[in-house]
Motif scaffolding. Structure first.
Motif, PDB file in Angstrom:
ATOM      1  N   UNK A 155       0.958  -1.322  -0.322  1.00 27.17           N
ATOM      2  CA  UNK A 155       0.010   0.270   0.409  1.00 27.17           C
ATOM      3  C   UNK A 155       0.879   0.895   0.105  1.00 27.17           C
ATOM      4  N   UNK A 156       0.573   2.611  -1.080  1.00 29.21           N
ATOM      5  CA  UNK A 156       1.488   3.780  -0.781  1.00 29.21           C
ATOM      6  C   UNK A 156      -0.184   4.788  -0.800  1.00 29.21           C
ATOM      7  N   UNK A 157       0.393   5.674  -0.636  1.00 27.66           N
ATOM      8  CA  UNK A 157      -0.039   7.155  -0.622  1.00 27.66           C
ATOM      9  C   UNK A 157      -0.153   8.061  -1.330  1.00 27.66           C
ATOM     10  N   UNK A 158      -0.694   7.790  -2.555  1.00 22.71           N
ATOM     11  CA  UNK A 158      -0.992   8.401  -3.802  1.00 22.71           C
ATOM     12  C   UNK A 158      -1.701   9.859  -3.978  1.00 22.71           C
ATOM     13  N   UNK A 159      -1.375  10.994  -4.741  1.00 21.20           N
ATOM     14  CA  UNK A 159      -1.492  12.328  -4.792  1.00 21.20           C
ATOM     15  C   UNK A 159      -1.419  12.374  -6.218  1.00 21.20           C
ATOM     16  N   UNK A 160      -2.644  12.854  -7.383  1.00 23.63           N
ATOM     17  CA  UNK A 160      -2.340  13.097  -8.724  1.00 23.63           C
ATOM     18  C   UNK A 160      -3.389  14.380  -9.001  1.00 23.63           C
ATOM     19  N   UNK A 178       0.920  11.773 -11.229  1.00 24.36           N
ATOM     20  CA  UNK A 178       1.827  11.621  -9.844  1.00 24.36           C
ATOM     21  C   UNK A 178       2.597  12.718  -9.435  1.00 24.36           C
ATOM     22  N   UNK A 179       2.428  13.641  -8.308  1.00 26.01           N
ATOM     23  CA  UNK A 179       3.385  14.352  -8.461  1.00 26.01           C
ATOM     24  C   UNK A 179       4.452  13.547  -6.994  1.00 26.01           C
ATOM     25  N   UNK A 180       3.928  12.678  -6.918  1.00 23.95           N
ATOM     26  CA  UNK A 180       5.350  12.268  -5.834  1.00 23.95           C
ATOM     27  C   UNK A 180       6.280  11.128  -7.112  1.00 23.95           C
ATOM     28  N   UNK A 181       5.997  10.762  -8.304  1.00 25.62           N
ATOM     29  CA  UNK A 181       6.470  10.653  -8.949  1.00 25.62           C
ATOM     30  C   UNK A 181       7.023  11.890 -10.549  1.00 25.62           C
ATOM     31  N   UNK A 182       6.821  12.712 -10.102  1.00 23.16           N
ATOM     32  CA  UNK A 182       6.349  13.667 -11.670  1.00 23.16           C
ATOM     33  C   UNK A 182       6.260  12.741 -12.973  1.00 23.16           C
ATOM     34  N   UNK A 183       5.234  11.900 -13.005  1.00 21.95           N
ATOM     35  CA  UNK A 183       5.021  11.044 -14.416  1.00 21.95           C
ATOM     36  C   UNK A 183       3.418  10.890 -13.967  1.00 21.95           C
ATOM     37  N   UNK A 184       2.851  10.310 -15.892  1.00 20.66           N
ATOM     38  CA  UNK A 184       2.358  10.366 -15.916  1.00 20.66           C
ATOM     39  C   UNK A 184       2.195   8.760 -15.497  1.00 20.66           C
ATOM     40  N   UNK A 185       0.470   8.173 -14.333  1.00 16.94           N
ATOM     41  CA  UNK A 185       0.745   7.286 -14.621  1.00 16.94           C
ATOM     42  C   UNK A 185      -0.627   5.868 -14.426  1.00 16.94           C
TER      43      UNK A 185
END
Length: 306
Positions: A155-160, A178-185
């Protein structure tokens, strides 16, 4: 193009009662002079349209005006109402009001002929609401937050920044930045939990910057499978595979040839058919399936060995 614009002008006036020539020009991305010519054409065609000058002036229709339904064929009227009915089921803003207004205008009954429910059988009410929340956040450009469980149960917290809902391979997915990965997911909808709309808004990103390979992005190599299904599994085979992937063997069985990523999911999927499926090709998949079956048999054998 002009006829479509004239028709839409009438609908705008029916809906908003009064608009300015500048507002119409901006809406249609044409000059104010072009809108004035359109108004003259509508007036000469017998549409009771008039313009008030001055600070509070604008273009409007006579209060008792009713759109001549002969402008739209009967089949076109049904198509318009059908489209609005689908939008109403999807909870699209103002669709219900528009449907009711046009149904009265066309003198058609608003039949309850379709129901759209994105949730699976037995799902909870909060899962049904998930689609409405995401749709609203996409349209209003609001960031969403949720807990996401990957295929390994982590489980991971996502903010998109949500971009679109996407249906692929009989499952719903959410595409977002994804604001965390700075990429489209891409996120599988059934793995999204504790979804909520955030407090931040965002500006829509240029979708052309989305990597072209994102839809096919997968850490596992694809494998071409050849599967033999017993007739007892036909109801699932025809539901879950395309017709061009299915071939009858003349003995009541079905042979399916399909390509899938080779991972734990595909092994579990094959085993979900139980005794009604046999892997014909490739050999390494057959050996892996056999190993899983032996492990399952060992566990149950140990359970009754005492």
């Amino acid at each position: 193009m002009q006829s479509n614009r004239l028709f839409e002008i009438i609908y705008i006036l029916l809906d908003k009662k009064k608009v300015t020539a500048s507002e119409l020009a901006e809406h249609f991305e044409v000059s104010r002079r072009t809108i004035c010519r359109d108004i003259e054409l509508l007036s000469s065609a017998g549409i009771p349209i008039y313009a008030d000058m001055g600070r509070y002036g604008g273009i409007s229709l006579l209060d008792n005006f009713v759109l001549d339904k002969s402008l739209i064929s009967d089949s076109e009227q049904h198509e318009i109402l059908a489209s609005l009915k689908i939008l109403e089921e999807l909870k699209y803003p103002n669709a219900k009001e528009s449907l009711s207004r046009l149904a009265n205008l066309f003198q058609k009954t608003n039949d309850d002929w379709i129901s759209v429910d994105f949730s699976h059988w037995g799902s909870h009410a909060d899962e049904i609401d998930t689609f409405s929340v995401i749709k609203g956040c996409i349209l209003q450009q609001v960031i969403i937050e949720f807990d996401y469980y990957n295929s390994f149960g982590q489980c991971s917290f996502q903010k998109i920044e949500p971009c679109k809902l996407w249906f692929k391979e009989k499952s719903w997915y959410l595409k977002g930045y994804s604001l965390r990965h700075e990429d489209f997911r891409i996120y599988k909808m059934v793995r999204i939990k504790n979804l909520k709309a955030g407090s931040q808004s965002f500006s829509k990103r240029d979708l052309s910057s989305e990597p072209a390979h994102i839809e096919m992005k997968h850490p596992f190599e694809p494998v071409k499978l050849k599967l033999l299904f017993a007739s007892e599994a036909a109801y699932r085979v025809y539901d879950e595979f395309d017709m061009d992937q299915i071939q009858a063997d003349g003995k009541g069985n079905l042979i399916v040839t399909a390509e899938y990523p080779l991972n734990d999911w595909i092994y579990g999927y094959i085993l979900s058919f139980g005794k009604d499926v046999e892997v014909l090709e490739p050999d390494h998949v057959k050996r892996h399936i056999l190993g899983i079956i032996k492990e399952i048999a060992r566990k149950y054998k140990n359970a009754f060995s005492d």
